[in-house]
Every structure is written in structure tokens, then in C-alpha cells.
Design an enzyme around this catalytic site. Structure first.
Site, PDB file in Angstrom:
ATOM      1  N   ASP A  23      -1.451  51.800  43.401  1.00  0.00           N
ATOM      2  CA  ASP A  23      -2.060  53.170  43.900  1.00  0.00           C
ATOM      3  C   ASP A  23      -1.436  53.325  45.304  1.00  0.00           C
ATOM      4  OD1 ASP A  23      -3.608  51.369  45.297  1.00  0.00           O
ATOM      5  OD2 ASP A  23      -5.361  52.611  45.033  1.00  0.00           O
TER       6      ASP A  23
ATOM      7  N   LYS B  71       0.150  53.202  35.418  1.00  0.00           N
ATOM      8  CA  LYS B  71      -1.013  52.776  36.567  1.00  0.00           C
ATOM      9  C   LYS B  71      -2.461  52.790  35.774  1.00  0.00           C
ATOM     10  CE  LYS B  71      -3.014  55.470  39.706  1.00  0.00           C
ATOM     11  NZ  LYS B  71      -2.922  56.151  40.742  1.00  0.00           N
TER      12      LYS B  71
END
Length: 239
Positions: free
Chosen positions: A162, A144
Site C-alpha cells: 500500500d 493488494k
């Protein structure tokens, strides 16, 4: 005496109905959704505050399980002193902790940032690499975080999924997935190429301010008519 066979049939159990899957978005609907996002916000970007790519890396690493607002409060003073990995090493772990002590998991994050800074100095001449493999080799940098850096700093069409993007993708039916990796793959399959570079920011902002976890603002939603959220009418009617 012969036994008489029981001819009564046992009642059959009612078949369990599986919940209906949300109707898939058409390609035209997906394109229209992102056209609207672009029209509303032509140049989206992260809400993290930073002055260069290294500071962005630090801010994103600190933002794990923390809010952007909280990270910004901690890094404003820190970034007056730290613009490069070497400056972070010169600052030292104890002083770094003093700056970020209000952020969750600050001890672990400080240790990772110090180790990552050393690697950047030793292996990358103090520069943040543009390679996913090199980024993910840094302590505290997962997929991420790497995606955010590749997208925001280097303009690559990546998607960092997210909690906000995961919620939006599943709730709206845009790109359902059981985990963040599935959602990322599904989003990359359906988002038209012209919108890929900014899609990450549009979806995060939409999840943060409109398609919120507890009380989504469906009445103020740009894509409410396209969305497949089963309960959206309940929230459309709310003030």
C-alpha cells in the site's frame, strides 16, 4: 582574401551529474531490520476489525482509499448483521450503503460487494476462496486485497504493497521500485523467509506510525542506523 579559420574552441557544457543511488542494503542488514521488528512486535496483525474471513474481505475491500479507523467505524454496526455473503445479499444494497456512506467511493464499493457476495454464494458455497485467481475474480478485489486475505486469513507469505509500504521501501532504500508491483517483487526477493509471513504488517505499521509521509519520526525509528534515507539526520534531531 582567404578566410582565417576560427581556432577558438567552444566551451564544453558541464556534464549533468546523476543523483547517487542509495547504497544497497546488505542481506545482514535486512535480516537485522526484521529481527528488530519481530522483537518489538512479535505478533503483528491488521488494524481492521473483523470476526471471520468474510468480514475481513469486506473490510479490506472497503479500506481502499480510506483509513482503517474510518472503515472500523462503519463496519462495527454492519458486522452485527452481516457475517456471511448470504446475509449481505439479504441485507441488500440500499441498506449496505446506509452503513458505509461515510466511506469514500461507497456506491461503487457497495455494488462490488453485492456482486462479490453473489459469486461467493453461487461458486464457493459462501466461503472465501484461498486461491489468488479466485479472489481476484471477485469484483472490487485486486492484487493488494487478495494479498491481504491470503496473508492475514490464510497465513500465506504475501505482501500487499500500500502507500505506507511503498514509501518505506523507497525512502529507506530497502526495496526501491517505480510502482507497487516492483516494490512487491523486490521485497519478496530480500526478506528472509522466517519473517515473510509478518513482514506485511510490520512494514505497514512502521510506515503508518514512524516512517510517516510528512514528518518521519527518525529519532524513534528501530532501523534508523540501517536506513539509507538521505535526510534522516534532519528528522533524528527533531523532538
Amino acid at each position: 582574401m582567404s578566410k582565417v579559420a576560427d581556432t577558438k574552441k567552444k566551451p564544453r557544457k558541464a556534464a549533468l551529474k546523476r543523483p547517487a543511488r542509495p547504497t544497497r542494503w546488505t542481506r545482514a542488514a535486512v535480516a537485522e531490520a526484521f529481527r528488530r521488528f519481530q522483537e518489538h512486535n512479535p505478533k503483528p496483525t491488521t488494524e481492521l476489525e473483523y470476526g471471520n474471513t468474510y468480514q475481513l474481505l469486506v473490510a479490506v475491500a472497503l479500506s481502499a482509499q480510506s483509513t482503517d479507523v474510518g472503515v472500523n467505524k462503519a463496519t462495527r454496526a454492519l458486522f452485527h448483521k452481516v457475517e456471511t455473503p448470504q446475509q449481505l445479499l439479504d441485507l441488500g444494497k440500499d441498506e449496505l450503503i446506509r452503513h458505509i456512506a461515510t466511506i469514500g467511493l461507497f456506491n461503487t464499493k457497495a455494488a462490488n460487494l453485492i456482486k462479490a457476495a453473489q459469486i461467493l454464494v453461487d461458486l464457493h458455497d459462501g466461503e472465501v476462496p484461498q486461491s489468488r485467481n479466485a479472489l481476484e475474480a471477485l469484483p472490487g478485489v485486486g492484487r493488494k486485497t487478495a494479498n491481504v486475505i491470503l496473508n492475514t486469513a490464510f497465513g500465506q507469505p504475501t505482501l500487499a504493497v500500500d502507500t505506507h509500504i511503498f514509501r518505506v521501501a523507497n525512502r529507506t532504500g530497502l526495496a526501491p521500485g517505480a510502482n507497487v508491483d516492483q516494490v512487491e517483487r523486490n521485497l519478496l526477493k530480500i526478506i528472509p523467509e522466517p519473517y515473510l509471513s509478518d513482514a506485511h504488517h510490520w512494514l505497514i505499521l512502521h510506515g503508518r506510525y514512524v516512517c510517516k509521509a510528512q514528518r518521519p519520526l527518525c529519532g524513534n525509528c528501530l532501523i534508523s542506523d540501517l536506513c539509507k534515507f538521505a535526510e534522516k539526520q534532519k528528522y533524528v534531531a527533531e523532538p
